[in-house]
Scaffold this motif. Structure first.
Motif, PDB file in Angstrom:
ATOM      1  N   GLU A   3       0.694  -1.205   0.223  1.00 31.85           N
ATOM      2  CA  GLU A   3       0.057   0.135   0.351  1.00 31.85           C
ATOM      3  C   GLU A   3       0.759   1.373   0.351  1.00 31.85           C
ATOM      4  O   GLU A   3       2.059   1.681   0.464  1.00 31.85           O
ATOM      5  CB  GLU A   3      -0.992  -0.142   1.108  1.00 31.85           C
ATOM      6  N   LEU A   4       0.405   2.481  -0.951  1.00 32.49           N
ATOM      7  CA  LEU A   4       0.773   3.411  -0.622  1.00 32.49           C
ATOM      8  C   LEU A   4       0.799   4.420  -0.089  1.00 32.49           C
ATOM      9  O   LEU A   4      -0.723   4.422   0.571  1.00 32.49           O
ATOM     10  CB  LEU A   4       0.858   4.081  -2.482  1.00 32.49           C
ATOM     11  N   LEU A   5       1.367   5.271   0.769  1.00 36.02           N
ATOM     12  CA  LEU A   5       0.493   5.829   1.949  1.00 36.02           C
ATOM     13  C   LEU A   5       1.241   7.188   1.568  1.00 36.02           C
ATOM     14  O   LEU A   5       2.189   7.959   0.807  1.00 36.02           O
ATOM     15  CB  LEU A   5       1.387   6.655   3.412  1.00 36.02           C
ATOM     16  N   PHE A   6       0.619   8.667   1.281  1.00 34.33           N
ATOM     17  CA  PHE A   6       0.405   9.491   1.233  1.00 34.33           C
ATOM     18  C   PHE A   6       0.439  10.984   2.385  1.00 34.33           C
ATOM     19  O   PHE A   6      -0.878  10.951   2.847  1.00 34.33           O
ATOM     20  CB  PHE A   6       0.337  10.485  -0.240  1.00 34.33           C
ATOM     21  N   ASP A   7       1.006  11.595   2.015  1.00 33.60           N
ATOM     22  CA  ASP A   7       1.278  12.923   3.703  1.00 33.60           C
ATOM     23  C   ASP A   7       0.779  13.684   2.332  1.00 33.60           C
ATOM     24  O   ASP A   7       1.554  14.699   2.706  1.00 33.60           O
ATOM     25  CB  ASP A   7       1.997  12.764   4.643  1.00 33.60           C
ATOM     26  N   LYS A   8      -0.111  14.618   2.643  1.00 30.87           N
ATOM     27  CA  LYS A   8      -0.476  15.483   1.363  1.00 30.87           C
ATOM     28  C   LYS A   8      -0.684  16.879   2.639  1.00 30.87           C
ATOM     29  O   LYS A   8       0.803  18.071   2.225  1.00 30.87           O
ATOM     30  CB  LYS A   8      -2.133  15.583   1.853  1.00 30.87           C
ATOM     31  N   GLY A   9       0.172  16.815   4.059  1.00 32.74           N
ATOM     32  CA  GLY A   9       0.688  17.871   4.352  1.00 32.74           C
ATOM     33  C   GLY A   9       2.027  18.007   4.523  1.00 32.74           C
ATOM     34  O   GLY A   9       2.923  19.027   4.183  1.00 32.74           O
ATOM     35  N   SER A  10       3.487  17.308   4.566  1.00 33.51           N
ATOM     36  CA  SER A  10       4.613  16.977   3.506  1.00 33.51           C
ATOM     37  C   SER A  10       4.415  16.429   2.762  1.00 33.51           C
ATOM     38  O   SER A  10       5.877  16.956   1.948  1.00 33.51           O
ATOM     39  CB  SER A  10       5.311  16.164   4.947  1.00 33.51           C
ATOM     40  N   HIS A  11       3.578  16.010   1.765  1.00 33.61           N
ATOM     41  CA  HIS A  11       3.935  15.761   0.432  1.00 33.61           C
ATOM     42  C   HIS A  11       5.031  14.802  -0.055  1.00 33.61           C
ATOM     43  O   HIS A  11       5.575  14.643  -0.809  1.00 33.61           O
ATOM     44  CB  HIS A  11       4.056  17.161  -0.704  1.00 33.61           C
ATOM     45  N   VAL A  12       4.709  13.873   1.198  1.00 38.56           N
ATOM     46  CA  VAL A  12       5.512  12.363   1.578  1.00 38.56           C
ATOM     47  C   VAL A  12       5.141  11.586   0.707  1.00 38.56           C
ATOM     48  O   VAL A  12       4.292  10.728   1.419  1.00 38.56           O
ATOM     49  CB  VAL A  12       6.561  12.185   2.402  1.00 38.56           C
ATOM     50  N   TYR A  13       5.533  10.400  -0.066  1.00 35.16           N
ATOM     51  CA  TYR A  13       4.639   9.690  -0.490  1.00 35.16           C
ATOM     52  C   TYR A  13       5.767   8.258   0.113  1.00 35.16           C
ATOM     53  O   TYR A  13       6.618   7.859  -0.073  1.00 35.16           O
ATOM     54  CB  TYR A  13       4.724   9.269  -1.764  1.00 35.16           C
ATOM     55  N   SER A  14       4.900   7.160   0.694  1.00 34.82           N
ATOM     56  CA  SER A  14       6.043   6.066   1.362  1.00 34.82           C
ATOM     57  C   SER A  14       4.931   4.591   0.686  1.00 34.82           C
ATOM     58  O   SER A  14       4.266   4.860   1.076  1.00 34.82           O
ATOM     59  CB  SER A  14       6.003   6.224   2.715  1.00 34.82           C
ATOM     60  N   VAL A  15       5.972   3.475   1.097  1.00 40.40           N
ATOM     61  CA  VAL A  15       5.370   1.977   0.920  1.00 40.40           C
ATOM     62  C   VAL A  15       6.534   1.593   1.754  1.00 40.40           C
ATOM     63  O   VAL A  15       7.710   1.317   2.094  1.00 40.40           O
ATOM     64  CB  VAL A  15       5.824   1.714  -0.573  1.00 40.40           C
ATOM     65  N   ASN A  16       5.685   0.529   2.878  1.00 36.16           N
ATOM     66  CA  ASN A  16       6.433   0.378   3.706  1.00 36.16           C
ATOM     67  C   ASN A  16       6.715   0.680   4.606  1.00 36.16           C
ATOM     68  O   ASN A  16       8.314   0.115   5.107  1.00 36.16           O
ATOM     69  CB  ASN A  16       7.214  -1.371   3.460  1.00 36.16           C
TER      70      ASN A  16
END
Length: 189
Positions: A3-16
């Motif tokens: 699953e891809l996570l996206f933090d809109k506030g910091s504009h950071v995408y992460s996986v695992n």
């Protein structure tokens, strides 16, 4: 696929738990995007135009509460959809490439003239790097698509620019490789 996570506030995408570089971040870091002339007003306008178009597509936009300055841009988008028959299947859905480990959020994915189509909306001029941006987003899909930049204007008009150069993908992947090399060898974050 994780699953891809996206933090809109910091504009950071992460996986695992691993942060992934973003498409626009890569293009900016490698010199394709020069934001020297970008203004905060233009950035905010673009964000609000994108939000208005997204909410319109989701059927949740309260058009009566829309800022009058944004109305012409929305009208241009509505006109674009009516003129082209573009049907939205995804709007503002973050995606990533499992092999190349980059992420981004295509504006619109849908169907136009019976062809899978990817649209990138702009509230200012369409820069040449938009071709690379849409090629990167196409890489995150499981199928080829037609790619377009669509400029929405404050006069309620739109301009469509097709991106048909198949080398756009390779140029983006080269920028990604250079970006990753610099991180691994120069300590750039």
């Amino acid at each position: 696929m994780p699953e891809l996570l996206f933090d809109k506030g910091s504009h950071v995408y992460s996986v695992n738990g691993r942060a992934l570089p973003s498409v626009t971040g890569i293009l900016k870091a490698e010199g394709f995007i020069d934001d020297t002339w970008f203004t905060e007003d233009a950035r905010l306008r673009g964000a609000y135009v994108h939000l208005a178009c997204h909410l319109y597509d989701m059927g949740t936009l309260d058009e009566d509460s829309l800022d009058p300055a944004l109305r012409p841009y929305l009208d241009a988008y509505i006109r674009f959809k009516a003129d082209t028959g573009f049907e939205v299947e995804e709007s503002e859905v973050p995606r990533y490439h499992e092999q190349y480990l980059f992420a981004g959020t295509p504006d619109k994915i849908g169907v136009m003239s019976k062809a899978d189509t990817l649209i990138d909306l702009k509230s200012g001029p369409i820069a040449p790097w938009t071709a690379l941006q849409t090629a990167a987003y196409e890489l995150t899909l499981d199928r080829p698509v037609k790619r377009f930049g669509v400029q929405l204007t404050d006069e309620g008009k739109y301009k469509m620019v097709p991106f048909t150069d198949r080398t756009d993908r390779n140029i983006f992947l080269s920028a990604l490789a250079i970006h990753n090399w610099k991180i691994n060898h120069n300590g750039r974050k």
